[in-house]
Write a protein that holds these residues in place. Structure first.
Motif, PDB file in Angstrom:
ATOM      1  N   SER A   1       0.749  -1.191   0.101  1.00 26.54           N
ATOM      2  CA  SER A   1      -0.142   0.051  -0.042  1.00 26.54           C
ATOM      3  C   SER A   1       0.772   1.395  -0.085  1.00 26.54           C
ATOM      4  CB  SER A   1      -0.950  -0.017   1.187  1.00 26.54           C
ATOM      5  OG  SER A   1      -0.230   0.270   2.497  1.00 26.54           O
ATOM      6  N   CYS A   2       2.003   1.221   0.707  1.00 28.84           N
ATOM      7  CA  CYS A   2       2.843   2.362   0.762  1.00 28.84           C
ATOM      8  C   CYS A   2       3.634   2.569  -0.519  1.00 28.84           C
ATOM      9  CB  CYS A   2       4.252   1.985   1.776  1.00 28.84           C
ATOM     10  SG  CYS A   2       3.592   2.030   3.494  1.00 28.84           S
ATOM     11  N   ILE A   3       3.940   1.487  -1.266  1.00 27.20           N
ATOM     12  CA  ILE A   3       4.571   1.570  -2.946  1.00 27.20           C
ATOM     13  C   ILE A   3       3.675   2.002  -3.777  1.00 27.20           C
ATOM     14  CG2 ILE A   3       5.460   0.048  -4.723  1.00 27.20           C
ATOM     15  CD1 ILE A   3       6.733  -1.811  -2.637  1.00 27.20           C
ATOM     16  N   LEU A   4       2.461   1.628  -3.563  1.00 27.04           N
ATOM     17  CA  LEU A   4       1.180   2.185  -4.248  1.00 27.04           C
ATOM     18  C   LEU A   4       0.954   3.681  -4.160  1.00 27.04           C
ATOM     19  CD1 LEU A   4      -1.155   1.486  -6.349  1.00 27.04           C
ATOM     20  CD2 LEU A   4      -2.551   0.861  -4.348  1.00 27.04           C
ATOM     21  N   LEU A   5       0.963   4.211  -2.932  1.00 27.00           N
ATOM     22  CA  LEU A   5       0.573   5.531  -2.771  1.00 27.00           C
ATOM     23  C   LEU A   5       1.967   6.441  -3.260  1.00 27.00           C
ATOM     24  CD1 LEU A   5      -1.168   7.709  -1.542  1.00 27.00           C
ATOM     25  CD2 LEU A   5       0.180   7.420   0.575  1.00 27.00           C
ATOM     26  N   GLN A   6       3.175   5.860  -3.075  1.00 23.37           N
ATOM     27  CA  GLN A   6       4.285   6.425  -3.544  1.00 23.37           C
ATOM     28  C   GLN A   6       4.519   6.501  -4.867  1.00 23.37           C
ATOM     29  OE1 GLN A   6       8.405   4.549  -2.949  1.00 23.37           O
ATOM     30  NE2 GLN A   6       9.371   6.674  -2.787  1.00 23.37           N
ATOM     31  N   SER A   7       4.264   5.288  -5.700  1.00 26.38           N
ATOM     32  CA  SER A   7       4.143   5.493  -6.969  1.00 26.38           C
ATOM     33  C   SER A   7       3.060   6.321  -7.740  1.00 26.38           C
ATOM     34  CB  SER A   7       3.608   4.077  -7.764  1.00 26.38           C
ATOM     35  OG  SER A   7       3.696   3.893  -9.094  1.00 26.38           O
ATOM     36  N   THR A   8       1.980   6.604  -7.131  1.00 26.04           N
ATOM     37  CA  THR A   8       1.048   7.524  -7.913  1.00 26.04           C
ATOM     38  C   THR A   8       1.282   8.893  -7.461  1.00 26.04           C
ATOM     39  OG1 THR A   8      -0.538   7.291  -5.562  1.00 26.04           O
ATOM     40  CG2 THR A   8      -1.211   6.034  -7.683  1.00 26.04           C
ATOM     41  N   GLN A   9       1.722   8.950  -6.235  1.00 25.93           N
ATOM     42  CA  GLN A   9       2.417  10.432  -5.904  1.00 25.93           C
ATOM     43  C   GLN A   9       3.524  11.016  -6.947  1.00 25.93           C
ATOM     44  OE1 GLN A   9       3.362  10.499  -1.658  1.00 25.93           O
ATOM     45  NE2 GLN A   9       1.209  10.879  -1.134  1.00 25.93           N
ATOM     46  N   ASN A  10       4.401  10.050  -7.087  1.00 23.76           N
ATOM     47  CA  ASN A  10       5.208  10.534  -8.095  1.00 23.76           C
ATOM     48  C   ASN A  10       4.901  10.684  -9.580  1.00 23.76           C
ATOM     49  OD1 ASN A  10       7.499  10.885  -6.135  1.00 23.76           O
ATOM     50  ND2 ASN A  10       7.957   8.679  -6.045  1.00 23.76           N
ATOM     51  N   ASP A  11       3.828  10.201 -10.000  1.00 25.98           N
ATOM     52  CA  ASP A  11       3.197  10.075 -11.377  1.00 25.98           C
ATOM     53  C   ASP A  11       2.159  11.058 -11.694  1.00 25.98           C
ATOM     54  OD1 ASP A  11       4.965   8.244 -12.088  1.00 25.98           O
ATOM     55  OD2 ASP A  11       3.903   6.543 -11.723  1.00 25.98           O
ATOM     56  N   MET A  12       1.735  11.791 -10.548  1.00 30.34           N
ATOM     57  CA  MET A  12       0.665  12.780 -10.695  1.00 30.34           C
ATOM     58  C   MET A  12       0.715  13.826  -9.783  1.00 30.34           C
ATOM     59  SD  MET A  12      -2.487  10.457  -9.065  1.00 30.34           S
ATOM     60  CE  MET A  12      -3.789  11.484  -9.483  1.00 30.34           C
ATOM     61  N   PHE A  13      -0.365  14.879  -9.963  1.00 30.45           N
ATOM     62  CA  PHE A  13      -0.514  16.236  -9.530  1.00 30.45           C
ATOM     63  C   PHE A  13      -1.734  15.951  -8.604  1.00 30.45           C
ATOM     64  CE2 PHE A  13      -2.169  20.305  -8.669  1.00 30.45           C
ATOM     65  CZ  PHE A  13      -0.982  21.146  -8.573  1.00 30.45           C
ATOM     66  N   GLY A  14      -1.661  16.654  -7.589  1.00 33.14           N
ATOM     67  CA  GLY A  14      -2.672  16.658  -6.596  1.00 33.14           C
ATOM     68  C   GLY A  14      -2.633  15.573  -5.298  1.00 33.14           C
ATOM     69  N   GLY A  15      -3.842  15.450  -4.672  1.00 36.18           N
ATOM     70  CA  GLY A  15      -3.841  14.336  -3.730  1.00 36.18           C
ATOM     71  C   GLY A  15      -4.181  13.079  -4.156  1.00 36.18           C
ATOM     72  N   GLN A  16      -3.576  12.242  -3.207  1.00 35.19           N
ATOM     73  CA  GLN A  16      -4.060  10.825  -3.322  1.00 35.19           C
ATOM     74  C   GLN A  16      -4.391  10.281  -2.135  1.00 35.19           C
ATOM     75  OE1 GLN A  16      -0.528  11.464  -4.422  1.00 35.19           O
ATOM     76  NE2 GLN A  16      -1.588  12.420  -6.124  1.00 35.19           N
ATOM     77  N   SER A  17      -5.486   9.230  -2.059  1.00 40.06           N
ATOM     78  CA  SER A  17      -5.990   8.793  -0.800  1.00 40.06           C
ATOM     79  C   SER A  17      -6.211   7.245  -0.791  1.00 40.06           C
ATOM     80  CB  SER A  17      -7.185   9.694  -0.273  1.00 40.06           C
ATOM     81  OG  SER A  17      -8.193   9.222  -0.896  1.00 40.06           O
ATOM     82  N   HIS A  18      -6.230   6.738   0.331  1.00 42.13           N
ATOM     83  CA  HIS A  18      -6.656   5.235   0.353  1.00 42.13           C
ATOM     84  C   HIS A  18      -8.058   5.461   1.103  1.00 42.13           C
ATOM     85  CE1 HIS A  18      -3.015   3.265  -0.974  1.00 42.13           C
ATOM     86  NE2 HIS A  18      -2.250   4.060  -0.263  1.00 42.13           N
ATOM     87  N   PRO A  19      -9.136   5.447   0.408  1.00 44.37           N
ATOM     88  CA  PRO A  19     -10.316   5.684   1.172  1.00 44.37           C
ATOM     89  C   PRO A  19     -10.712   4.289   1.601  1.00 44.37           C
ATOM     90  CG  PRO A  19     -11.001   5.700  -1.068  1.00 44.37           C
ATOM     91  CD  PRO A  19      -9.298   5.802  -0.814  1.00 44.37           C
ATOM     92  N   ASP A  20     -11.301   4.142   2.932  1.00 42.47           N
ATOM     93  CA  ASP A  20     -11.690   2.718   3.423  1.00 42.47           C
ATOM     94  C   ASP A  20     -10.625   1.960   3.711  1.00 42.47           C
ATOM     95  OD1 ASP A  20     -13.817   1.405   4.480  1.00 42.47           O
ATOM     96  OD2 ASP A  20     -14.204   0.102   2.814  1.00 42.47           O
ATOM     97  N   PHE A  21      -9.364   2.565   4.129  1.00 41.47           N
ATOM     98  CA  PHE A  21      -8.110   1.795   4.178  1.00 41.47           C
ATOM     99  C   PHE A  21      -8.166   0.615   5.272  1.00 41.47           C
ATOM    100  CE2 PHE A  21      -3.716   1.501   5.867  1.00 41.47           C
ATOM    101  CZ  PHE A  21      -3.131   1.068   4.635  1.00 41.47           C
ATOM    102  N   ASP A  22      -8.790   0.826   6.392  1.00 43.73           N
ATOM    103  CA  ASP A  22      -8.808  -0.166   7.650  1.00 43.73           C
ATOM    104  C   ASP A  22      -9.659  -1.474   6.833  1.00 43.73           C
ATOM    105  OD1 ASP A  22     -11.125   1.447   7.453  1.00 43.73           O
ATOM    106  OD2 ASP A  22     -11.528   1.256   9.460  1.00 43.73           O
TER     107      ASP A  22
END
Length: 143
Positions: free
Chosen positions: A62-83
């Motif tokens: 999940s951390c790799i997924l978030l890092q990958s999206t943050q490095n490839d796009m502009f704006g905010g990313q979130s993991h809704p319903d993460f738990d």
């Protein structure tokens, strides 16, 4: 690049485009369907990541997924319903832990007690790992 009727609506104040300066340059603001992505596996652009099976790997990925999206796009990313997304990986972890304990020859009456204790520790360590990873990884944008 924006259709004229949408540009006019924005100019008139009928609609508001968030981060208009990045319009058509990149994808902006994303809710990541974490469970779906982790259950399928994903490609970071640098390599394919196999699907997660245990809570430990789901947390790390999940951390790799978030890092990958943050490095490839502009704006905010979130993991809704993460738990709840992470909870999907607990039962498989529980089954594997029980099997590991069973293979050690532990009395059948004690397996559940030991397995639940070990499972709780695995979950705590996995969630702690997420906090450490997200606070220490290099990303272009913190979302």
């Amino acid at each position: 690049m924006m259709p004229k009727h949408l540009a006019k609506a924005h100019e008139n104040g009928d609609v508001y485009y968030h981060d208009l300066d990045s319009y058509n340059l990149t994808v902006n603001c994303l809710h990541i369907p974490t469970r779906e992505v982790l259950e399928r596996g994903f490609n970071t652009g640098y390599g394919y990541i196999r699907k997660a099976k245990r809570i430990e790997s789901a947390a790390e990925l999940s951390c790799i997924l978030l890092q990958s999206t943050q490095n490839d796009m502009f704006g905010g990313q979130s993991h809704p319903d993460f738990d709840n997304d992470m909870a999907a990986f607990i039962e498989n972890t529980r089954v594997e832990i029980r099997q590991e304990i069973r293979e050690l020859g532990v009395d059948e009456n004690k397996i559940n007690e030991f397995a639940e204790r070990k499972l709780r520790r695995a979950i705590e360590q996995s969630m702690q790992g997420i906090v450490y990873n997200l606070n220490t990884m290099h990303v272009r944008l913190v979302g």
